[in-house]
Design an enzyme around this catalytic site. Structure first.
Site, PDB file in Angstrom:
ATOM      1  N   LYS A  83      58.437  56.927 129.293  1.00  0.00           N
ATOM      2  CA  LYS A  83      57.605  55.907 128.661  1.00  0.00           C
ATOM      3  C   LYS A  83      56.264  55.863 129.369  1.00  0.00           C
ATOM      4  CE  LYS A  83      58.869  51.359 126.895  1.00  0.00           C
ATOM      5  NZ  LYS A  83      59.531  50.127 127.329  1.00  0.00           N
TER       6      LYS A  83
HETATM    7  C1  E4P Z   1      59.583  47.880 124.742  1.00  0.00           C
HETATM    8  O1  E4P Z   1      59.915  49.018 124.980  1.00  0.00           O
HETATM    9  C2  E4P Z   1      59.399  46.817 125.734  1.00  0.00           C
HETATM   10  O2  E4P Z   1      60.304  47.028 126.788  1.00  0.00           O
HETATM   11  C3  E4P Z   1      59.700  45.455 125.200  1.00  0.00           C
HETATM   12  O3  E4P Z   1      60.054  45.478 123.838  1.00  0.00           O
HETATM   13  C4  E4P Z   1      58.754  44.389 125.575  1.00  0.00           C
HETATM   14  O4  E4P Z   1      59.169  43.169 125.014  1.00  0.00           O
HETATM   15  P1  E4P Z   1      58.579  41.774 125.489  1.00  0.00           P
HETATM   16  O5  E4P Z   1      57.218  41.624 124.913  1.00  0.00           O
HETATM   17  O6  E4P Z   1      59.525  40.764 124.922  1.00  0.00           O
HETATM   18  O7  E4P Z   1      58.545  41.781 126.992  1.00  0.00           O
END
Ligand code: E4P
Length: 218
Positions: A83
């Site tokens: 990522k």
């Molecule tokens: C995606 O890969 C992220 O880990 C995640 O969806 C972030 O979500 P949040 O905005 O609720 O922290």
């Protein structure tokens, strides 16, 4: 639409994986900070629990270190997806890693233009953040729809992974518009499953079955 779970909590992953609904997992540094244990062991255990793409995020902030960290993460297991953040360095690192056959999930995407750049650089997944866009007074679902429309039928081999999902309504909207994947927090999985009429109906069926058994003498 495939369902991923958005957490680094092994117990939660194990629980929802046991439902047989998970096609992958996403983690991020904040989710990892919320649990104990070293990240390599956590990633390894996740690969045992779920057979699908497991996103592991780099924390480096320049191209060279992102590439090095990305290679290290990808070497842990064939299902690990690296990522990377949506940024100039993130695009550069995506292009290098994609060239080596390493799958990248470009995270923190808020616009269709960012998603197009990610796809063009070779990202296999792009993650538009719905909830965080709503948080600043924008329409996260509309932004997600624009990304889905922009990439649907494109020449890029990329999947739109709806992220920052905060409610079952987000999940339904993502599915209706044709997002490939939604990554869903454990709490939202439970909200998706629960319905008072299901619970009440089940209780009544159980009571009636027990009453029938009692009438028939056990
Ligand atoms: C995606 O890969 C992220 O880990 C995640 O969806 C972030 O979500 P949040 O905005 O609720 O922290």
């Amino acid at each position: 639409m495939k369902l991923f779970i958005d957490t680094a909590d092994l117990k939660e992953i194990e629980q929802i994986a046991s439902w047989g609904v998970l096609a992958g997992v996403t983690t991020n540094p904040s989710l990892l900070a919320a649990v104990d244990g070293d990240e390599v062991s956590i990633y390894r255990r996740i690969t045992e629990l779920v057979d699908g793409p497991i996103s592991a995020e780099v924390v480096a902030d320049n191209r060279e270190d992102m590439v090095t960290e990305g290679r290290r993460l990808a070497a842990l297991h064939p299902n690990i997806v690296v990522k990377l953040p949506t940024s100039e360095e993130g695009l550069q690192a995506t292009s290098v890693l994609a060239g080596e056959g390493i799958r990248v999930n470009m995270t923190l995407c808020f616009t269709a233009t960012q998603a197009l750049l990610a796809a063009a650089a070779g990202a296999r997944f792009v993650s538009p953040f719905v909830g965080r866009y709503d948080d600043i007074g924008n329409d996260g679902i509309e932004a997600l729809r624009e990304t889905v429309d922009a990439l649907m039928g494109s020449a890029y081999e990329v999947e739109v992974l709806a992220a920052s999902i905060r409610s079952p309504i987000h999940v339904i909207e993502a599915a209706k518009m044709g997002a490939d994947i939604a990554t869903i927090p454990p709490k939202v999985f439970h909200q998706m499953l629960k319905h008072p009429l299901t619970d009440a109906g089940n209780q009544k069926f159980n009571e009636d079955a027990a009453a029938r058994r009692a009438r028939q003498g056990g």
